[in-house]
Design a protein around this motif. Structure first.
Motif, PDB file in Angstrom:
ATOM      1  N   LEU A 145      10.584  19.039 -75.655  1.00 31.09           N
ATOM      2  CA  LEU A 145       9.494  19.650 -74.897  1.00 31.09           C
ATOM      3  C   LEU A 145       9.863  21.015 -74.347  1.00 31.09           C
ATOM      4  O   LEU A 145       8.988  21.776 -73.926  1.00 31.09           O
ATOM      5  CB  LEU A 145       9.072  18.735 -73.737  1.00 31.09           C
ATOM      6  CG  LEU A 145       8.543  17.346 -74.106  1.00 31.09           C
ATOM      7  CD1 LEU A 145       8.193  16.567 -72.839  1.00 31.09           C
ATOM      8  CD2 LEU A 145       7.334  17.443 -75.027  1.00 31.09           C
ATOM      9  N   THR A 147      11.499  21.643 -71.543  1.00 28.31           N
ATOM     10  CA  THR A 147      11.424  21.727 -70.086  1.00 28.31           C
ATOM     11  C   THR A 147      12.094  20.501 -69.485  1.00 28.31           C
ATOM     12  O   THR A 147      12.341  19.504 -70.169  1.00 28.31           O
ATOM     13  CB  THR A 147       9.959  21.813 -69.605  1.00 28.31           C
ATOM     14  OG1 THR A 147       9.936  22.135 -68.198  1.00 28.31           O
ATOM     15  CG2 THR A 147       9.216  20.510 -69.812  1.00 28.31           C
ATOM     16  N   GLN A 149      11.933  17.313 -66.891  1.00 24.68           N
ATOM     17  CA  GLN A 149      10.894  16.437 -66.348  1.00 24.68           C
ATOM     18  C   GLN A 149      11.529  15.305 -65.569  1.00 24.68           C
ATOM     19  O   GLN A 149      12.648  14.861 -65.863  1.00 24.68           O
ATOM     20  CB  GLN A 149      10.027  15.840 -67.467  1.00 24.68           C
ATOM     21  CG  GLN A 149       8.963  16.783 -67.995  1.00 24.68           C
ATOM     22  CD  GLN A 149       7.974  16.066 -68.892  1.00 24.68           C
ATOM     23  OE1 GLN A 149       8.324  15.126 -69.595  1.00 24.68           O
ATOM     24  NE2 GLN A 149       6.731  16.502 -68.859  1.00 24.68           N
ATOM     25  N   ALA A 258      11.228  25.230 -66.146  1.00 25.97           N
ATOM     26  CA  ALA A 258      11.043  25.947 -67.415  1.00 25.97           C
ATOM     27  C   ALA A 258      12.154  26.974 -67.612  1.00 25.97           C
ATOM     28  O   ALA A 258      12.748  27.086 -68.692  1.00 25.97           O
ATOM     29  CB  ALA A 258       9.674  26.620 -67.439  1.00 25.97           C
ATOM     30  N   LYS A 262      15.304  26.456 -70.390  1.00 27.26           N
ATOM     31  CA  LYS A 262      15.485  27.350 -71.533  1.00 27.26           C
ATOM     32  C   LYS A 262      16.841  28.045 -71.509  1.00 27.26           C
ATOM     33  O   LYS A 262      17.502  28.184 -72.543  1.00 27.26           O
ATOM     34  CB  LYS A 262      14.379  28.404 -71.576  1.00 27.26           C
ATOM     35  CG  LYS A 262      14.534  29.370 -72.738  1.00 27.26           C
ATOM     36  CD  LYS A 262      13.338  30.287 -72.922  1.00 27.26           C
ATOM     37  CE  LYS A 262      13.550  31.198 -74.140  1.00 27.26           C
ATOM     38  NZ  LYS A 262      12.393  32.092 -74.375  1.00 27.26           N
ATOM     39  N   VAL A 345       4.818  32.187 -70.734  1.00 24.55           N
ATOM     40  CA  VAL A 345       5.240  30.873 -71.224  1.00 24.55           C
ATOM     41  C   VAL A 345       5.710  30.001 -70.068  1.00 24.55           C
ATOM     42  O   VAL A 345       5.330  28.826 -69.960  1.00 24.55           O
ATOM     43  CB  VAL A 345       6.354  31.022 -72.272  1.00 24.55           C
ATOM     44  CG1 VAL A 345       6.863  29.641 -72.720  1.00 24.55           C
ATOM     45  CG2 VAL A 345       5.863  31.817 -73.468  1.00 24.55           C
ATOM     46  N   GLN A 348       2.693  28.975 -67.831  1.00 19.47           N
ATOM     47  CA  GLN A 348       1.881  27.953 -68.492  1.00 19.47           C
ATOM     48  C   GLN A 348       2.595  26.600 -68.495  1.00 19.47           C
ATOM     49  O   GLN A 348       1.985  25.561 -68.225  1.00 19.47           O
ATOM     50  CB  GLN A 348       1.576  28.389 -69.926  1.00 19.47           C
ATOM     51  CG  GLN A 348       0.619  29.570 -70.022  1.00 19.47           C
ATOM     52  CD  GLN A 348       0.588  30.199 -71.399  1.00 19.47           C
ATOM     53  OE1 GLN A 348       1.172  29.676 -72.358  1.00 19.47           O
ATOM     54  NE2 GLN A 348      -0.072  31.343 -71.520  1.00 19.47           N
ATOM     55  N   SER A 349       3.901  26.615 -68.781  1.00 21.98           N
ATOM     56  CA  SER A 349       4.672  25.369 -68.793  1.00 21.98           C
ATOM     57  C   SER A 349       4.693  24.723 -67.412  1.00 21.98           C
ATOM     58  O   SER A 349       4.573  23.494 -67.287  1.00 21.98           O
ATOM     59  CB  SER A 349       6.097  25.654 -69.267  1.00 21.98           C
ATOM     60  OG  SER A 349       6.892  24.481 -69.189  1.00 21.98           O
ATOM     61  N   THR A 350       4.845  25.536 -66.380  1.00 19.47           N
ATOM     62  CA  THR A 350       4.892  25.006 -65.014  1.00 19.47           C
ATOM     63  C   THR A 350       3.582  24.312 -64.669  1.00 19.47           C
ATOM     64  O   THR A 350       3.578  23.187 -64.143  1.00 19.47           O
ATOM     65  CB  THR A 350       5.178  26.138 -64.016  1.00 19.47           C
ATOM     66  OG1 THR A 350       6.455  26.713 -64.319  1.00 19.47           O
ATOM     67  CG2 THR A 350       5.184  25.618 -62.590  1.00 19.47           C
ATOM     68  N   LYS A 352       1.315  23.165 -66.754  1.00 15.85           N
ATOM     69  CA  LYS A 352       1.046  22.044 -67.658  1.00 15.85           C
ATOM     70  C   LYS A 352       1.921  20.830 -67.358  1.00 15.85           C
ATOM     71  O   LYS A 352       1.433  19.689 -67.367  1.00 15.85           O
ATOM     72  CB  LYS A 352       1.272  22.492 -69.101  1.00 15.85           C
ATOM     73  CG  LYS A 352       1.073  21.374 -70.120  1.00 15.85           C
ATOM     74  CD  LYS A 352       1.360  21.860 -71.535  1.00 15.85           C
ATOM     75  CE  LYS A 352       1.215  20.724 -72.547  1.00 15.85           C
ATOM     76  NZ  LYS A 352       1.528  21.171 -73.933  1.00 15.85           N
ATOM     77  N   ASN A 353       3.207  21.066 -67.058  1.00 16.74           N
ATOM     78  CA  ASN A 353       4.169  19.959 -67.016  1.00 16.74           C
ATOM     79  C   ASN A 353       4.617  19.527 -65.628  1.00 16.74           C
ATOM     80  O   ASN A 353       5.272  18.492 -65.503  1.00 16.74           O
ATOM     81  CB  ASN A 353       5.421  20.335 -67.820  1.00 16.74           C
ATOM     82  CG  ASN A 353       5.136  20.535 -69.290  1.00 16.74           C
ATOM     83  OD1 ASN A 353       4.502  19.687 -69.916  1.00 16.74           O
ATOM     84  ND2 ASN A 353       5.600  21.647 -69.853  1.00 16.74           N
TER      85      ASN A 353
END
Length: 378
Positions: A145, A147, A149, A258, A262, A345, A348-350, A352-353
């Motif tokens: 994914l 990221t 979690q 995120a 990465k 990116v 958006q990831s923050t 979304k997830n």
């Protein structure tokens, strides 16, 4: 409304030998640790416990692949108790290893409500930041994914959390600094959370006071003095853990995942990136609420401890930023490899997830505002 839940039992021992005797550590136990922790302290006890060194299954912060490999190894062992001795990586992995109800780590994420505890879990933190010894969450980097979690279950609470300051003696200064800053972030975010109660605030404020008092000594006398207060830092980390296990962490942690996932930035160091900038965004969006109380609390502590004079015109957040720079200089995200192309990116990831964390924000932050915080930290 529920005000406070404290799990597990919390114990303190001055050294590992006293703990091993009191807990009758023996052949039915499996110790999960690192070799550099085991050799100088644990090995000398000549225990009959089996031992697993985490680093043989992967380096760095915990990933789902590392946890899966360890899970398969633990399933081959016959043990009634897992004793996790280490920092955040060890602790988070151990929480996953005691679970049953699903066969793989991916299945555990998909069926968190179905998880049960398979072994007794004892956690001994060897840093003063994670607070994870008193929480029911493990953070794993889910590599597919891209990221980090949280894996969350009531079954992941330890049965005993054990504080042993002896383990902090060999802690490198940078690890101390980033881990204790992480504890400070836990305390601040839990204090500002809409889920905070008068009871959780007691733990948040005590953690903030202990850590800032210690940081004031570092600013005045140099980095070597931190070990004089190692017991206090260890307690402060647990206090903050109790607070955020009840009222939650928020945007600082949400944004760190995120970026840290990465670029493989250690958790506390990643949180440090965004800490004061998130507080400043809160001040902009909702200046007259609890952020003002927090800012004044920080200001009063730092003035009282002599880091700033009573006549200073700076607010508490600015003073906090100056103090943190004395403890550890904050590097921009670009130093770790981050680029402008990452900003959208990451934002958006923050969103979304990390809704589990963003729900605890002091003030609601839009995706564009989160992107702006990333931009300021680049």
């Amino acid at each position: 409304m529920k005000q406070l839940l404290i799990r597990p039992e919390i114990w303190e021992f001055s050294d590992f030998h006293t703990f091993a005797e009191a807990f009758a550590v023996g052949a039915d136990d499996l110790i999960l640790t690192n070799e550099y922790i085991y050799r100088p302290v644990i090995e000398t006890e000549r225990l009959k416990s089996s031992v697993i060194f985490q680093e043989k299954y992967g380096q760095g912060e915990p990933t789902d692949e590392m946890a899966q490999a360890l899970l398969e190894e633990v399933q081959k062992r016959d043990c009634s108790r897992i004793i996790a001795i280490g920092g955040g990586t060890i602790i988070d992995l151990a929480k996953a290893l005691v679970l049953k109800g699903q066969d793989t780590i991916d299945q555990m994420y998909a069926h968190m409500a179905d998880l049960k505890k398979n072994q007794t879990l004892v956690i001994v933190p060897t840093t003063c930041g994670t607070g994870s010894e008193v929480t029911n969450i493990a953070i794993l980097n889910r590599l597919a994914l891209g990221t980090k979690q949280g894996l969350v279950s009531e079954a992941m609470y330890a049965d005993a959390a054990v504080l042993i300051p002896e383990f902090l003696e060999s802690l490198p200064y940078k690890v101390f600094a980033t881990s204790s800053i992480d504890a400070l972030v836990h305390a601040a975010e839990s204090y500002l959370s809409p889920k905070a109660t008068p009871f959780t605030e007691l733990y948040s404020k005590q953690a903030v006071e202990i850590i800032l008092w210690g940081y004031g000594k570092i600013a005045a006398y140099g980095t070597d003095v931190w070990k004089e207060e190692k017991e206090a830092y260890l307690r402060a980390s647990t206090y903050a853990g109790i607070a955020f296990s009840n009222s939650g962490c928020a945007a600082v942690h949400a944004m760190s995942y995120a970026f840290g996932g990465k670029y493989h930035v250690p958790h506390g160091e990643s949180n440090y990136q965004f800490f004061t900038e998130v507080l400043r965004m809160y001040q902009t969006k909702k200046p007259k609420g609890k952020i003002a109380v927090f800012e004044q609390m920080v200001r009063e502590i730092l003035c009282r401890e002599g880091f700033a004079g009573e006549e200073t015109k700076e607010d508490g957040i600015s003073l906090l930023e100056e103090l943190l720079q004395n403890v550890l200089a904050r590097r921009p995200m670009s130093d770790y490899g981050a680029q402008r192309e990452d900003l959208d990116v990451f934002a958006q990831s923050t969103v979304k997830n990390q809704q589990r964390l963003l729900a605890n924000n002091y003030a609601e932050l839009t995706q564009e505002e989160i992107r702006e915080i990333y931009r300021r930290c680049l």
